[in-house]
Write an enzyme that holds these catalytic residues in place. Structure first.
Site, PDB file in Angstrom:
ATOM      1  N   CYS A   1       0.820  -1.223   0.000  1.00 32.02           N
ATOM      2  CA  CYS A   1       0.000   0.000   0.000  1.00 32.02           C
ATOM      3  C   CYS A   1       0.851   1.270   0.000  1.00 32.02           C
ATOM      4  O   CYS A   1       0.336   2.352  -0.280  1.00 32.02           O
ATOM      5  CB  CYS A   1      -0.939   0.023   1.199  1.00 32.02           C
ATOM      6  SG  CYS A   1      -2.045  -1.393   1.238  1.00 32.02           S
TER       7      CYS A   1
ATOM      8  N   HIS B   1      -2.939   7.291   2.779  1.00 32.92           N
ATOM      9  CA  HIS B   1      -3.437   6.008   2.256  1.00 32.92           C
ATOM     10  C   HIS B   1      -4.801   5.747   2.896  1.00 32.92           C
ATOM     11  O   HIS B   1      -4.987   5.949   4.094  1.00 32.92           O
ATOM     12  CB  HIS B   1      -2.448   4.903   2.607  1.00 32.92           C
ATOM     13  CG  HIS B   1      -2.983   3.537   2.344  1.00 32.92           C
ATOM     14  ND1 HIS B   1      -3.591   3.203   1.146  1.00 32.92           N
ATOM     15  CD2 HIS B   1      -3.043   2.424   3.123  1.00 32.92           C
ATOM     16  CE1 HIS B   1      -3.981   1.940   1.210  1.00 32.92           C
ATOM     17  NE2 HIS B   1      -3.659   1.450   2.388  1.00 32.92           N
TER      18      HIS B   1
ATOM     19  N   ASN C   1     -10.187   0.306   0.497  1.00 31.80           N
ATOM     20  CA  ASN C   1      -8.726   0.310   0.451  1.00 31.80           C
ATOM     21  C   ASN C   1      -8.272  -0.240  -0.906  1.00 31.80           C
ATOM     22  O   ASN C   1      -8.428  -1.436  -1.169  1.00 31.80           O
ATOM     23  CB  ASN C   1      -8.203  -0.557   1.605  1.00 31.80           C
ATOM     24  CG  ASN C   1      -6.688  -0.616   1.669  1.00 31.80           C
ATOM     25  OD1 ASN C   1      -6.001  -0.208   0.730  1.00 31.80           O
ATOM     26  ND2 ASN C   1      -6.168  -1.133   2.760  1.00 31.80           N
TER      27      ASN C   1
HETATM   28  O1  UT7 Z   1      -3.685  -1.050   3.750  1.00 28.05           O
HETATM   29  C1  UT7 Z   1      -2.707  -1.729   4.462  1.00 28.05           C
HETATM   30  C2  UT7 Z   1      -2.819  -1.540   5.885  1.00 28.05           C
HETATM   31  N1  UT7 Z   1      -4.069  -2.062   6.398  1.00 28.05           N
HETATM   32  C3  UT7 Z   1      -4.621  -1.434   7.385  1.00 28.05           C
HETATM   33  O2  UT7 Z   1      -4.142  -0.405   7.763  1.00 28.05           O
HETATM   34  C4  UT7 Z   1      -5.819  -2.043   8.064  1.00 28.05           C
HETATM   35  C5  UT7 Z   1      -5.652  -1.894   9.562  1.00 28.05           C
HETATM   36  N2  UT7 Z   1      -6.672  -2.504  10.354  1.00 28.05           N
HETATM   37  C6  UT7 Z   1      -7.961  -2.082  10.394  1.00 28.05           C
HETATM   38  O3  UT7 Z   1      -8.343  -1.202   9.664  1.00 28.05           O
HETATM   39  C7  UT7 Z   1      -8.882  -2.696  11.408  1.00 28.05           C
HETATM   40  O4  UT7 Z   1      -8.129  -3.427  12.342  1.00 28.05           O
HETATM   41  C8  UT7 Z   1     -10.005  -3.581  10.798  1.00 28.05           C
HETATM   42  C9  UT7 Z   1     -11.008  -2.729  10.068  1.00 28.05           C
HETATM   43  C10 UT7 Z   1      -9.396  -4.608   9.871  1.00 28.05           C
HETATM   44  C11 UT7 Z   1     -10.733  -4.314  11.906  1.00 28.05           C
HETATM   45  O5  UT7 Z   1     -11.269  -3.385  12.845  1.00 28.05           O
HETATM   46  P1  UT7 Z   1     -11.023  -3.582  14.409  1.00 28.05           P
HETATM   47  O6  UT7 Z   1     -11.730  -2.504  15.098  1.00 28.05           O
HETATM   48  O7  UT7 Z   1      -9.531  -3.694  14.616  1.00 28.05           O
HETATM   49  O8  UT7 Z   1     -11.763  -4.920  14.688  1.00 28.05           O
HETATM   50  P2  UT7 Z   1     -11.168  -6.298  15.241  1.00 28.05           P
HETATM   51  O9  UT7 Z   1     -10.355  -6.979  14.207  1.00 28.05           O
HETATM   52  O10 UT7 Z   1     -10.556  -6.057  16.576  1.00 28.05           O
HETATM   53  O11 UT7 Z   1     -12.516  -7.109  15.445  1.00 28.05           O
HETATM   54  C12 UT7 Z   1     -13.506  -6.696  16.376  1.00 28.05           C
HETATM   55  C13 UT7 Z   1     -14.690  -7.622  16.260  1.00 28.05           C
HETATM   56  C14 UT7 Z   1     -14.306  -9.102  16.298  1.00 28.05           C
HETATM   57  O12 UT7 Z   1     -15.318  -9.795  16.977  1.00 28.05           O
HETATM   58  P3  UT7 Z   1     -15.104 -10.222  18.521  1.00 28.05           P
HETATM   59  O13 UT7 Z   1     -13.882 -11.093  18.520  1.00 28.05           O
HETATM   60  O14 UT7 Z   1     -14.899  -8.950  19.259  1.00 28.05           O
HETATM   61  O15 UT7 Z   1     -16.377 -10.929  18.831  1.00 28.05           O
HETATM   62  C15 UT7 Z   1     -14.344  -9.498  14.839  1.00 28.05           C
HETATM   63  O16 UT7 Z   1     -14.599 -10.870  14.668  1.00 28.05           O
HETATM   64  O17 UT7 Z   1     -15.350  -7.414  14.999  1.00 28.05           O
HETATM   65  C16 UT7 Z   1     -15.488  -8.663  14.312  1.00 28.05           C
HETATM   66  N3  UT7 Z   1     -15.420  -8.407  12.881  1.00 28.05           N
HETATM   67  C17 UT7 Z   1     -16.504  -8.117  12.145  1.00 28.05           C
HETATM   68  N4  UT7 Z   1     -17.810  -8.013  12.465  1.00 28.05           N
HETATM   69  C18 UT7 Z   1     -18.664  -7.701  11.488  1.00 28.05           C
HETATM   70  C19 UT7 Z   1     -14.330  -8.385  12.076  1.00 28.05           C
HETATM   71  N5  UT7 Z   1     -14.687  -8.087  10.825  1.00 28.05           N
HETATM   72  C20 UT7 Z   1     -16.041  -7.909  10.825  1.00 28.05           C
HETATM   73  C21 UT7 Z   1     -16.980  -7.600   9.847  1.00 28.05           C
HETATM   74  N6  UT7 Z   1     -18.275  -7.489  10.226  1.00 28.05           N
HETATM   75  N7  UT7 Z   1     -16.643  -7.374   8.572  1.00 28.05           N
END
Ligand code: UT7
Length: 322
Positions: free
Chosen positions: A110, A249, A279
């Protein structure tokens, strides 16, 4: 090195959060509040990475008033080239009819577009008359696991372009900073060979999918982009108050908000189009740059800060005096 023109190309198919609700266990509410994404564009039949790049490149050439024969160099930042060999850049060269140019791809995930700008600047510094097409182009929709809600809601397809050449009047690229930390590669990776080979794109070829440990990537991305932004501004002899627009980004609106807070800049100074496109990896900065230019958000004399973070890890920043 001055940016003489910008262009972008997005495939026509729109995939909304509501559409995704029917595909995986997710909700419009979760995606919008956690990422800022509402829709993303998905490549249709024939929308290869190089095809999107060609159209973005043609628009940038048109803005500059250049023809394909004017180009000496084409560099495409991509992690989703049409084939492993030849490079997407060579396919772009062929399609544009840019017979005089040398062409190659660059993989810095990215952060690829910031890396590609920095590379082009080194060539232009040596040969001020050199004219380069710098592209960021991706078709990540073919590389996400559409059953993994943790990644499939995030990514979209598209391409952005700049055409650049030498300048001695104080406008253009003022400074760039590039960083990598390969120790953290496994937090964001895609093992399989990039290819439009249908056998490799089959759903049970698990190795070809993008994998991400989102929370760790998030934390690191904010700190890394802050570090790069502070360093590149010092190199350019500017302070944050002199920046007119930041083009980050577009990975997550919360990453951008955290970055804005750490830098002490209002969010209004950050150009955002993640709601429309998600993204798009290496394409996200040049698409946003092109839209900002065409919307009149960037005017001659403005100082623009670009900052990116991606797999590798790779990250970097650039300052441009428009
Ligand atoms: O471009 C290259 C660099 N990439 C990035 O910079 C991406 C960086 N990361 C992020 O943007 C975020 O970490 C994400 C958007 C990928 C995820 O958001 P988050 O707030 O970090 O969520 P998480 O991974 O901690 O997940 C929280 C909860 C989990 O459920 P539990 O374990 O709390 O029950 C996930 O299973 O959200 C759940 N979850 C979802 N729920 C509904 C994860 N994806 C989804 C989804 N819909 N699509």
């Amino acid at each position: 090195m001055v940016i003489a023109g910008t262009g972008s190309c997005l495939p026509a198919t729109v995939l909304s959060n509501r559409d995704l609700e029917r595909m995986v266990d997710t909700s419009d509410e979760w995606i919008t509040t956690r990422t800022g994404i509402s829709t993303r564009r998905i490549a249709g039949q024939g929308d290869t990475t190089s095809r999107l790049a060609v159209e973005a490149g043609q628009r940038a050439l048109l803005m500059a008033g250049w023809g394909p024969d004017d180009l000496d160099m084409i560099v495409t930042a991509t992690i989703t080239p049409d084939m492993t060999m030849p490079s997407a850049a060579c396919l772009v060269q062929q399609a544009l009819g840019a017979g005089r140019a040398f062409a190659f791809d660059l993989n810095a995930a990215c952060a690829g577009f910031v890396y590609a700008l920095a590379v082009a600047e080194r060539f232009v510094r040596q040969q001020p008359h050199l004219r380069a097409l710098v592209l960021g182009a991706e078709t990540l929709s073919g590389r996400v696991n559409w059953q993994d809600r943790g990644t499939c809601v995030l990514f979209g397809d598209g391409a952005g372009a700049c055409v650049v050449t030498g300048s001695d009047n104080g406008h253009g690229l003022l400074a760039t900073r590039l960083y990598s930390d390969g120790r953290l590669w496994s937090l964001l990776s895609m093992h399989g060979a990039p290819s439009r080979n249908p056998a490799l794109a089959s759903p049970d070829n698990d190795g070809s999918y993008i994998r991400m440990q989102g929370r760790e990537v998030f934390r690191y991305a904010v700190r890394a982009m802050e570090q790069a932004a502070v360093a590149v501004l010092a190199d350019a002899g500017l302070d944050l108050g002199q920046i007119d627009l930041v083009i980050p980004h577009q990975a997550n609106v919360r990453i951008v908000a955290s970055l804005a807070e750490r830098l002490g800049l209002p969010l209004e100074k950050f150009y955002l189009n993640i709601d429309k496109y998600g993204n798009t990896s290496a394409a996200s900065i040049p698409i946003a740059l092109d839209e900002a230019v065409r919307e009149g958000r960037i005017r001659r004399g403005d100082a623009v800060l670009l900052c990116a973070f991606g797999g590798g890890f790779t990250w970097g920043a650039a300052v441009v005096r428009w």
